[in-house]
Design a protein around this motif. Structure first.
Motif, PDB file in Angstrom:
ATOM      1  N   UNK A 147     -20.274   8.627   1.487  1.00  0.00           N
ATOM      2  CA  UNK A 147     -19.248   9.622   1.911  1.00  0.00           C
ATOM      3  C   UNK A 147     -18.486   9.139   3.198  1.00  0.00           C
ATOM      4  N   UNK A 185     -16.830   5.753   3.238  1.00  0.00           N
ATOM      5  CA  UNK A 185     -15.585   5.921   2.493  1.00  0.00           C
ATOM      6  C   UNK A 185     -14.651   6.585   3.523  1.00  0.00           C
ATOM      7  N   UNK A 186     -15.013   7.836   4.128  1.00  0.00           N
ATOM      8  CA  UNK A 186     -13.941   7.942   5.159  1.00  0.00           C
ATOM      9  C   UNK A 186     -13.605   7.126   6.337  1.00  0.00           C
ATOM     10  N   UNK A 222      -5.976   7.229  -1.772  1.00  0.00           N
ATOM     11  CA  UNK A 222      -6.179   5.763  -1.289  1.00  0.00           C
ATOM     12  C   UNK A 222      -7.205   4.680  -1.916  1.00  0.00           C
ATOM     13  N   UNK A 223      -8.266   5.537  -2.163  1.00  0.00           N
ATOM     14  CA  UNK A 223      -9.088   4.622  -3.075  1.00  0.00           C
ATOM     15  C   UNK A 223      -8.675   4.093  -4.350  1.00  0.00           C
ATOM     16  N   UNK A 262      -7.944  11.100   0.145  1.00  0.00           N
ATOM     17  CA  UNK A 262      -8.851   9.743   0.153  1.00  0.00           C
ATOM     18  C   UNK A 262      -8.849   9.293  -1.050  1.00  0.00           C
ATOM     19  N   UNK A 268     -13.941   3.896   6.184  1.00  0.00           N
ATOM     20  CA  UNK A 268     -13.161   2.836   5.433  1.00  0.00           C
ATOM     21  C   UNK A 268     -11.598   3.290   5.484  1.00  0.00           C
ATOM     22  N   UNK A 269     -11.422   4.435   5.018  1.00  0.00           N
ATOM     23  CA  UNK A 269      -9.941   4.969   4.827  1.00  0.00           C
ATOM     24  C   UNK A 269      -9.355   5.037   6.163  1.00  0.00           C
ATOM     25  N   UNK A 276      -2.100  -6.022   1.328  1.00  0.00           N
ATOM     26  CA  UNK A 276      -1.726  -4.658   1.326  1.00  0.00           C
ATOM     27  C   UNK A 276      -0.866  -4.154   2.509  1.00  0.00           C
ATOM     28  N   UNK A 277      -0.939  -4.836   3.511  1.00  0.00           N
ATOM     29  CA  UNK A 277       0.032  -4.371   4.636  1.00  0.00           C
ATOM     30  C   UNK A 277       1.402  -5.338   4.831  1.00  0.00           C
ATOM     31  N   UNK A 322      -8.877   1.386   7.278  1.00  0.00           N
ATOM     32  CA  UNK A 322      -7.828   0.680   6.238  1.00  0.00           C
ATOM     33  C   UNK A 322      -6.471   0.940   5.671  1.00  0.00           C
ATOM     34  N   UNK A 323      -6.407   2.450   5.856  1.00  0.00           N
ATOM     35  CA  UNK A 323      -5.074   2.813   5.355  1.00  0.00           C
ATOM     36  C   UNK A 323      -3.971   2.587   6.446  1.00  0.00           C
ATOM     37  N   UNK A 336       0.901  -1.450  -0.016  1.00  0.00           N
ATOM     38  CA  UNK A 336      -0.078   0.252   0.106  1.00  0.00           C
ATOM     39  C   UNK A 336       0.827   1.201   0.068  1.00  0.00           C
ATOM     40  N   UNK A 355      -4.761  -7.155  -2.879  1.00  0.00           N
ATOM     41  CA  UNK A 355      -5.163  -6.430  -1.730  1.00  0.00           C
ATOM     42  C   UNK A 355      -5.189  -7.016  -0.196  1.00  0.00           C
ATOM     43  N   UNK A 385      -6.106   1.232  -3.505  1.00  0.00           N
ATOM     44  CA  UNK A 385      -7.051  -0.046  -3.262  1.00  0.00           C
ATOM     45  C   UNK A 385      -7.495  -0.785  -4.347  1.00  0.00           C
TER      46      UNK A 385
END
Ligand SMILES: Nc1ncnc2c1ncn2[C@@H]1O[C@H](COP(=O)(O)OP(=O)(O)OP(=O)(O)O)[C@@H](O)[C@H]1O
Ligand SMILES: [Mg+2]
Ligand SMILES: [Zn+2]
Lengths: 293, 266
Positions: free
Chosen positions: B49, B52-53, A120-121, A117, B55-56, A136-137, B59-60, A101, A133, A124
């Motif tokens: 929205x 998604x926020x 990042x999407x 954001x 999730x980010x 990813x880490x 997940x990031x 990632x 996927x 992904x």
């Protein structure tokens, strides 16, 4: 430069690139548009050099080049090309301590992809496209060779490029991933121009509407795979005895020999020799005049 | 409850298109009636929205400590991401810098004229860092990065800043800890030569690999020191004399102009 290409294509006229005195590209003429084009040629033929010139990584020594309708020698236009370019180098290398990632995120920043954001999407999405996927880490030093190759492909796909240049993209991929790759590239090629170099002739047969064969820096064939095969018809045989030394041949599993007879070479009649339908590989070997055993 | 809000009333309430009186009475009803609350249309786009926020955030990957430090220092998020991806030798260079400066410090306090060593090494600290900052061979991901819009002067200058910030800080600290430092000149005498050499390296990088350019400039520095030492009656510290400083400043200004021109037209 007077040459201009369409906004989603490439045009080269008399392209030359030398390393010292060696001419790695020796007058290449080329027009590319949407679809997949395969680039074949033996080791050292100049495939990587051509791709690097198109990718704005190397400057051409001579000739005219236009990529995506722009001149790669002008800095501002070069940056414009780079915004819409995906390039997978031969043997890409990465930061080993990065996660998959993290690396794609870094590449996405380098490609000026949006706010955090959205970026990042997109990362992904790219990871899902190459089936990484779930990894990813994972740190890059822990990835297998094929996974690293797929990550390089994912990096090339960031930013929905109009021109995708792939240098031996299927190297190290298992059969399942290779099929996935073909599917992905065919889908992308509906709108983008894809040029991929490979030694995997099956990939060309399965994917490409067009083949370019390079030899010593020159284009020696440019046409459809079917046209390349047609040239070899009547020159491929299977027979029980070994042919003369100046003819390319190899022993098959059943003990017979497959023989490729170049134009102007005499292959003495042997009783049980039968003509066979050439494969793309036969045709390629005949064209490049593969060195006899 | 004997009555309920109509579909139309609910819709207008949810989309903020009802007049104030209707909205207030709808709101009063909704606070008591779970049936109508459940029928309240959800805002799909808003949900998507927020989702998604969320999730980010979940997940990031966690930003590295360096990235967090850089954002805390006020850098923009994408600049921090770019700087966190440093070439392999950056950490080694940083460690070597700390060790070398510590050694020159220790020496300066031990032997007479021990500060000479510091004077000779401090100006090359940033030069070495910059020479190892960009290009094939020193940056593992160079082949991927070199054909992105950020590649070239922009990325190089960003990484130069990433070298200059710690280098200049560390050298200043070391200079302040030298024995008997009293004047500003004694603290920053190395600064102009250091910056001029970095600028020289960047300017030469137009024609050769950056690490080669660093070698050329570093070699020039050694040569200059040697000549000054061998010349009869000349102190190597002459290269920091006021007159020499004026020379360094001029060179720096000229080279900076060359680089700026190159970035503009590159
Ligand atoms: N950096 C370089 N310096 C000098 N010569 C080079 C360099 N890169 C390539 N060459 C030479 O240029 C020619 C073309 O090389 P290139 O890498 O383009 O071949 P290729 O078709 O990609 O081969 P392969 O199938 O092995 O990848 C070769 O003769 C090679 O030796
Ligand atoms: Mg190659
Ligand atoms: Zn109700």
């Amino acid at each position: 430069m007077t040459t201009t290409s369409p906004r989603n294509g490439v045009r080269a006229r008399g392209l030359v690139r030398t390393y010292g005195t060696r001419r790695a590209l020796d007058g290449v003429d080329l027009d590319l548009g949407p679809g997949v084009t395969g680039l074949l040629g033996r080791n050292g033929a100049g495939k990587t050099t051509l791709l690097r010139c198109l990718a704005t990584d190397l400057e051409a020594t001579d000739g005219e080049l236009s990529v995506l309708g722009r001149d790669p020698e002008r800095a501002a236009e070069r940056t414009e090309i780079r915004r819409r370019l995906g390039y997978l180098p031969q043997n890409p290398s990465f930061y080993p301590h990065f996660t998959t990632f993290g690396l794609l995120d870094y590449m996405a920043v380098l490609k000026e992809r949006g706010g955090r954001r959205e970026r990042h999407d997109e990362v992904r999405r790219a990871l899902r496209r190459v089936d990484l996927y779930d990894r990813r880490h994972t740190r890059l030093r822990r990835l297998s060779g094929g996974m690293r190759q797929r990550l390089g492909l994912a990096a090339a796909l960031l930013g929905d490029p109009h021109l995708l240049l792939l240098d031996e993209p299927t190297i190290g991929l298992d059969p399942e991933q290779r099929i996935r790759f073909r599917d992905l590239v065919s889908e992308l090629a509906v709108h983008s121009t894809v040029l991929l170099s490979t030694h995997q002739i099956e990939d060309v047969a399965a994917l490409c509407r067009r083949v370019l064969v390079l030899d010593q820096g020159r284009v020696i064939f440019d046409g459809t795979p079917a046209a390349l095969i047609a040239r070899a018809r009547g020159r491929v045989w299977e027979q029980g005895t070994r042919p003369p030394r100046n003819v390319t041949s190899w022993r098959l599993a059943d003990g017979r020999h497959r023989v490729l007879v170049p134009e102007g070479v005499h292959n003495p009649d042997s009783d049980e020799r039968v003509p066979v339908e050439p494969s793309l590989e036969d045709a390629y070997l005949l064209l490049t005049g593969a060195v006899p055993r | 409850m004997s009555w309920h809000l109509t579909h139309d009333q609910l819709h207008r309430y949810a989309t903020h298109t009802a007049d104030d009186v209707t909205a207030m009475s709808a709101e009063a009803h909704l606070t008591h009636c779970s049936h109508c609350r459940d029928r309240l249309p959800t805002d799909e786009a808003w949900l998507e929205r927020s989702w998604a926020d969320l999730r980010d955030i979940v997940d990031r990957p966690r930003p590295s400590p360096l990235e967090r430090l850089l954002t805390a220092l006020g850098l923009r998020e994408h600049t921090a991401t770019l700087l966190a991806a440093t070439p392999t030798l950056y950490r080694a260079w940083l460690a070597a810098t700390v060790i070398v400066l510590a050694a020159t410090l220790a020496l300066a306090h031990e032997i007479p004229r021990g500060t000479l060593l510091f004077a000779c090494t401090a100006p090359v600290v940033p030069l070495v860092g910059v020479a190892l900052a960009y290009g094939r061979g020193v940056d593992p991901a160079h082949s991927l990065a070199s054909v992105t819009p950020w590649a070239g002067p922009r990325l190089l200058l960003l990484r130069t800043c990433a070298v200059l910030a710690p280098a200049l800080t560390l050298c200043t600290i070391a200079a302040l800890l030298m024995p008997a430092v009293t004047t500003v000149h004694e603290t920053v005498f190395w600064l102009l030569p250091a910056l001029a050499m970095v600028a020289g390296c960047l300017a030469l990088g137009r024609w050769m690999h950056l690490s080669m350019a660093g070698g050329v400039i570093g070699g020039g520095w050694l040569l200059l020191l040697t000549v000054c030492t061998l010349l009869d009656g000349t102190d190597p510290l002459q290269v920091f004399s006021p007159l020499a400083q004026a020379g360094w400043a001029t060179a720096l200004a000229l080279l900076a102009a060359v680089i700026a021109l190159r970035v503009r037209t590159a």
